[in-house]
Scaffold this active site. Structure first.
Site, short mmCIF file in Angstrom:
data_model
loop_
_atom_site.label_atom_id
_atom_site.label_comp_id
_atom_site.label_asym_id
_atom_site.label_seq_id
_atom_site.Cartn_x
_atom_site.Cartn_y
_atom_site.Cartn_z
N ASP A 251 -87.70 -61.30 18.76
CA ASP A 251 -87.90 -60.73 20.08
C ASP A 251 -88.47 -59.32 20.00
OD1 ASP A 251 -87.13 -62.87 21.58
OD2 ASP A 251 -85.11 -62.15 22.00
N LYS B 286 -90.87 -60.73 24.72
CA LYS B 286 -91.18 -60.65 26.15
C LYS B 286 -91.06 -59.20 26.55
CE LYS B 286 -89.34 -65.25 27.19
NZ LYS B 286 -90.62 -65.85 27.54
N MET C 167 -80.89 -55.03 32.74
CA MET C 167 -82.24 -55.05 33.31
C MET C 167 -82.24 -54.62 34.77
SD MET C 167 -83.37 -58.70 31.58
CE MET C 167 -81.83 -59.49 32.09
#
Length: 249
Positions: free
Chosen positions: A35, A56, A169
């Site tokens: 990641d 991502k 997030m």
């Protein structure tokens, strides 16, 4: 005969926060799909492996999930030991279930190796327990982010009801998060702690109240950040500037 896939939690940042099992598997891997939040130092554990960046990144070029699923299946059909290396813990906000479903459909054997999630590293670095006798007896991990094409969920009520809540997030949506929590009945004086780069030597923290949270939307943070909410952070409000935290290099 297909190989085996290991979904490994890389932890929140520092290379030495990965589990011993995770590190040993990296050292044996034929291919590692990693990641965006995995630190370069951690990839030093698997120099013998083919390393594939499938990260991502918000508002940047990213690998779509369906391609990651396919790459995992393809890699397992070519190699004996495949590692899918995910930041934090693979089973928390890491889309692990989509990858596990793809492996199940393809008949690929897999194993999950847990990791340290950012909330735990942030709690340790800040020196504030997520739970505290008489103050906080429950902890909630949540996210306010909604992916493209996804239906929104009611995250506000459980966050307001929790003794301690950690929003992943959510800092870039600080104004919207603050408005939603205030509308949901959370007092404006509720203490918060924003932590950037939890688990790394350059981690930073900002104590503030819910009323002040919208200003965080304009901050240009260089690393991933989480929002921690609850009375356990009341003492941090006495601090009047960001505090560098984390272990010494």
């Amino acid at each position: 005969m297909a190989g085996k896939v290991y979904l490994i939690g890389a932890g929140p940042g520092a290379a030495d926060l990965i589990t011993v099992r995770g590190m040993r598997l990296l050292q044996q891997a034929d291919v590692v799909l990693f990641d965006a939040l995995v630190q370069p130092e951690m990839l030093g554990y698997c120099t013998q492996a083919e390393r594939v960046d499938v990260g991502k990144r918000c508002n940047l070029a990213s690998t779509q999930q369906r391609f990651i699923n396919k790459m995992l299946v393809d890699a397992a059909n070519k190699h004996a030991l495949v590692v899918r290396l995910k930041g934090g813990d693979p089973m928390l906000f890491g889309r692990a279930q989509e990858e596990l479903n793809a492996l199940d459909e393809a008949g690929i054997e897999y194993e999950i190796v847990p990791g340290v999630t950012a909330a735990l590293a942030a709690s340790a670095g800040a020196g504030v327990s997520l739970t505290s006798r008489g103050v906080a007896r429950n902890v909630l991990f949540a996210t306010a982010r909604v992916g493209q094409g996804e239906d929104p969920t009611d995250w506000v009520r459980p966050v307001v009801a929790a003794d301690t809540a950690v929003l992943y997030m959510g800092v870039k949506q600080a104004a919207e998060v603050a408005a939603a929590l205030l509308a949901g009945g959370m007092p404006a004086s509720t203490p918060l702690l924003i932590v950037e780069n939890a688990g790394l030597p350059n981690a930073r923290e900002w104590p503030l109240t819910l009323a002040d949270l919208p200003v965080a939307a304009n901050w240009q943070l260089a690393g991933p950040a989480i929002l921690m909410i609850g009375e356990v952070y009341r003492a941090k409000l006495a601090l009047d500037k960001p505090i560098a935290m984390g272990r010494q290099a």
